[in-house]
Scaffold this active site. Structure first.
Site, PDB file in Angstrom:
ATOM      1  N   ARG A  45      -4.553 -12.951 -15.015  1.00  0.00           N
ATOM      2  CA  ARG A  45      -4.739 -14.223 -14.314  1.00  0.00           C
ATOM      3  C   ARG A  45      -3.465 -15.067 -14.393  1.00  0.00           C
ATOM      4  O   ARG A  45      -2.792 -15.097 -15.424  1.00  0.00           O
ATOM      5  CB  ARG A  45      -5.941 -14.977 -14.884  1.00  0.00           C
ATOM      6  CG  ARG A  45      -7.227 -14.195 -14.708  1.00  0.00           C
ATOM      7  CD  ARG A  45      -8.435 -14.884 -15.301  1.00  0.00           C
ATOM      8  NE  ARG A  45      -8.786 -16.101 -14.567  1.00  0.00           N
ATOM      9  CZ  ARG A  45      -9.865 -16.831 -14.843  1.00  0.00           C
ATOM     10  NH1 ARG A  45     -10.664 -16.477 -15.840  1.00  0.00           N
ATOM     11  NH2 ARG A  45     -10.136 -17.913 -14.139  1.00  0.00           N
ATOM     12  N   LYS A  98     -20.790 -25.326 -18.963  1.00  0.00           N
ATOM     13  CA  LYS A  98     -19.686 -24.637 -19.627  1.00  0.00           C
ATOM     14  C   LYS A  98     -18.405 -25.467 -19.611  1.00  0.00           C
ATOM     15  O   LYS A  98     -17.715 -25.591 -20.625  1.00  0.00           O
ATOM     16  CB  LYS A  98     -19.450 -23.273 -18.968  1.00  0.00           C
ATOM     17  CG  LYS A  98     -18.398 -22.415 -19.678  1.00  0.00           C
ATOM     18  CD  LYS A  98     -18.589 -20.942 -19.380  1.00  0.00           C
ATOM     19  CE  LYS A  98     -18.120 -20.562 -17.996  1.00  0.00           C
ATOM     20  NZ  LYS A  98     -16.663 -20.292 -17.963  1.00  0.00           N
ATOM     21  N   SER A  99     -18.082 -26.046 -18.451  1.00  0.00           N
ATOM     22  CA  SER A  99     -16.857 -26.837 -18.341  1.00  0.00           C
ATOM     23  C   SER A  99     -16.883 -28.027 -19.291  1.00  0.00           C
ATOM     24  O   SER A  99     -15.882 -28.345 -19.950  1.00  0.00           O
ATOM     25  CB  SER A  99     -16.678 -27.331 -16.903  1.00  0.00           C
ATOM     26  OG  SER A  99     -16.477 -26.261 -16.010  1.00  0.00           O
ATOM     27  N   SER A 127      -7.322 -27.103  -8.485  1.00  0.00           N
ATOM     28  CA  SER A 127      -7.697 -26.447  -9.733  1.00  0.00           C
ATOM     29  C   SER A 127      -7.944 -27.494 -10.806  1.00  0.00           C
ATOM     30  O   SER A 127      -7.017 -28.194 -11.222  1.00  0.00           O
ATOM     31  CB  SER A 127      -6.604 -25.480 -10.201  1.00  0.00           C
ATOM     32  OG  SER A 127      -6.860 -25.034 -11.516  1.00  0.00           O
ATOM     33  N   ASP A 174     -17.204 -21.491  -8.021  1.00  0.00           N
ATOM     34  CA  ASP A 174     -17.865 -20.549  -8.922  1.00  0.00           C
ATOM     35  C   ASP A 174     -19.195 -20.051  -8.368  1.00  0.00           C
ATOM     36  O   ASP A 174     -19.750 -19.066  -8.866  1.00  0.00           O
ATOM     37  CB  ASP A 174     -18.099 -21.200 -10.286  1.00  0.00           C
ATOM     38  CG  ASP A 174     -16.819 -21.314 -11.095  1.00  0.00           C
ATOM     39  OD1 ASP A 174     -15.887 -20.533 -10.837  1.00  0.00           O
ATOM     40  OD2 ASP A 174     -16.754 -22.180 -11.985  1.00  0.00           O
TER      41      ASP A 174
END
Length: 445
Positions: free
Chosen positions: A123, A23-24, A168, A316
């Site tokens: 968020r 996905k990333s 992050s 995750d």
């Protein structure tokens, strides 16, 4: 509301599967292809809802994109040919889309407004807004830039030397994407290594970028050249079946062509530390990303502690690791994971609450979980809370638990793994029916 009913598997999970594209990497391939010069071809794209949101946003910016399943062609003409969107850029449930796209757009001469669903609205966006402000960006959001919707009035940016307060990859990537268009050389220093897909992919598109220890440096005013990106399977999706194979008796699963980028393989390291039987074969590399086949067999697990620099490498995967810990001998401690509070849900609380419904013994802390094993699980009514990774974790738990597990809001899984239930069912030696039923909320009260 879609509900899935999962029953305990009788003979383990067995077979060979492939998981969807990472996905990333899929997000980044679309964005970088959209600002590159020439035709970019993407193979192995994840056609999940999050990544389709990225395609939708790039199309609104004037990029011609052909997408057929996991194959994508992007007709890039450089940033100067991006057009100002005539409506709000809707990112759906995708934090990656809104954060990376904000960095990409901050230095361009156009106006844009970005927003997402109710989860995105909660968020924190100030973690990208504040460093972009330091670069001279003109952007804002609710509560002084903390929350969506975000508005961007693109303008010329200048380079910064930024030290990340939290690990992050999304924040790092937003700054690097802004740095491509900035005047000067931008650097980002990490406290702990986060996933480095942006750095690798920028190199694939011909961008000069350097890393020295935990510091990444990129010179401004660079252009991108179209390329072909071959995306490996997502290790975050494979993680559910790595754990399933480890904790469900009589299981033996091979997962083909999974990405094994070292910034993402914390799940393998932790499971092996717990005693899992995982074999890695056929290592290769394409588009600057390594991949291999992963073979997992059932094995008794023991408790462990997960903290510090390990956390960004498996952030995750913590929901499914928590499930593994319920079946391990001893007490597993997860700490330094406060980032879980600002995911699609507060995953610290959600993981604990939903697994406790199934009989797990879990305590929450300010930055993690304390999980006591080994605990038999029982079927229960549970809820993904709209979080795809919680939904998949609960489905694997249902394969192990006695009785019947009913998962509310199971449609959230489509965000990252549209065929998850089909693959899970395929791995059952004796196929059971995973029932689709639509229930009104009041039927569960």
């Amino acid at each position: 509301m879609t509900v899935k009913v999962v029953r305990k598997t009788k003979n383990g999970l067995n077979g060979t599967i492939a998981v969807p594209g990472d996905k990333s990497i899929s997000h980044r391939a679309i964005m970088l292809g959209g600002i590159a010069n020439g035709k970019t071809v993407v193979k192995g794209f994840l056609p999940g809802e999050d990544c389709l949101s990225t395609i939708s946003c790039l199309r609104q910016l004037g990029v011609n994109i052909l997408q057929e399943g996991d194959y994508v062609e992007i007709d890039g003409k450089g940033t100067e040919h991006l057009r100002e969107p005539t409506s709000v850029l809707e990112v759906g449930n995708s934090g990656t889309t809104i954060r990376l796209l904000s960095g990409l757009l901050a230095g361009l001469s156009l106006y844009a407004c970005l927003q997402g669903d109710s989860s995105i609205a909660k968020r924190p966006m100030n973690r990208i807004v504040e460093p972009l402000w330091l670069m001279g960006a003109k952007m804002d959001g609710r509560q002084d830039g903390k929350y969506t919707p975000l508005t961007i009035n693109g303008r010329s940016l200048h380079a910064i030397d930024y030290t990340m307060p939290v690990a992050s990859a999304q924040v790092k990537s937003a700054i690097l994407l802004a740095g491509i268009h900035a005047i000067g050389t931008t650097s980002v220093t990490e406290l702990h290594f986060s996933r480095d897909h942006t750095e690798r992919m920028l190199k694939a598109f011909g961008v000069t970028i350097h890393r020295s220890g935990k510091k990444v440096t990129i010179a401004g005013k660079q252009s991108l050249t179209a390329t072909t990106i071959d995306i490996p399977g997502d290790i975050s999706s494979a993680a559910f079946f790595l754990v399933a194979g480890s904790i469900i008796p009589n299981s033996h699963i091979t997962i083909q062509r999974v990405g094994i980028n070292q910034t993402r393989t914390g799940i393998i390291d932790v499971l092996e530390r717990m005693g899992a039987s995982i074999k890695i074969t056929g290592k290769q590399e394409q588009s600057f990303e390594p991949f291999a086949d992963l073979e997992v067999k059932f094995a008794p697990l023991k408790a462990t502690e997960i903290a510090g620099e390990m956390i960004p490498r498996l952030i995750d995967e913590i929901p499914i690791i928590a499930l593994a810990a319920t079946q391990a001998e001893g007490t597993t401690i997860i700490k330094d994971a406060s980032e879980l509070k600002v995911k699609e849900t507060n995953r610290i609380n959600t993981v604990a609450e939903e697994l406790i419904r199934m009989g797990a013994h879990i305590e929450t802390t300010g930055d993690g979980l304390i999980i006591h094993g080994r605990t038999p699980l029982k079927g229960a009514y549970v809820n993904s809370r709209g979080d795809h990774r919680i939904g998949m974790m609960l489905s694997i738990a249902g394969c192990l638990a006695d009785g019947e597990t009913v998962i509310e809001n199971s449609e959230a899984i489509k965000v990252s793994y549209p065929t998850f239930f089909e693959i899970q069912s395929k791995l059952q030696e004796i196929n059971y029916t995973v029932m689709d039923r639509i229930f009104f909320y009041f039927s569960f009260i």
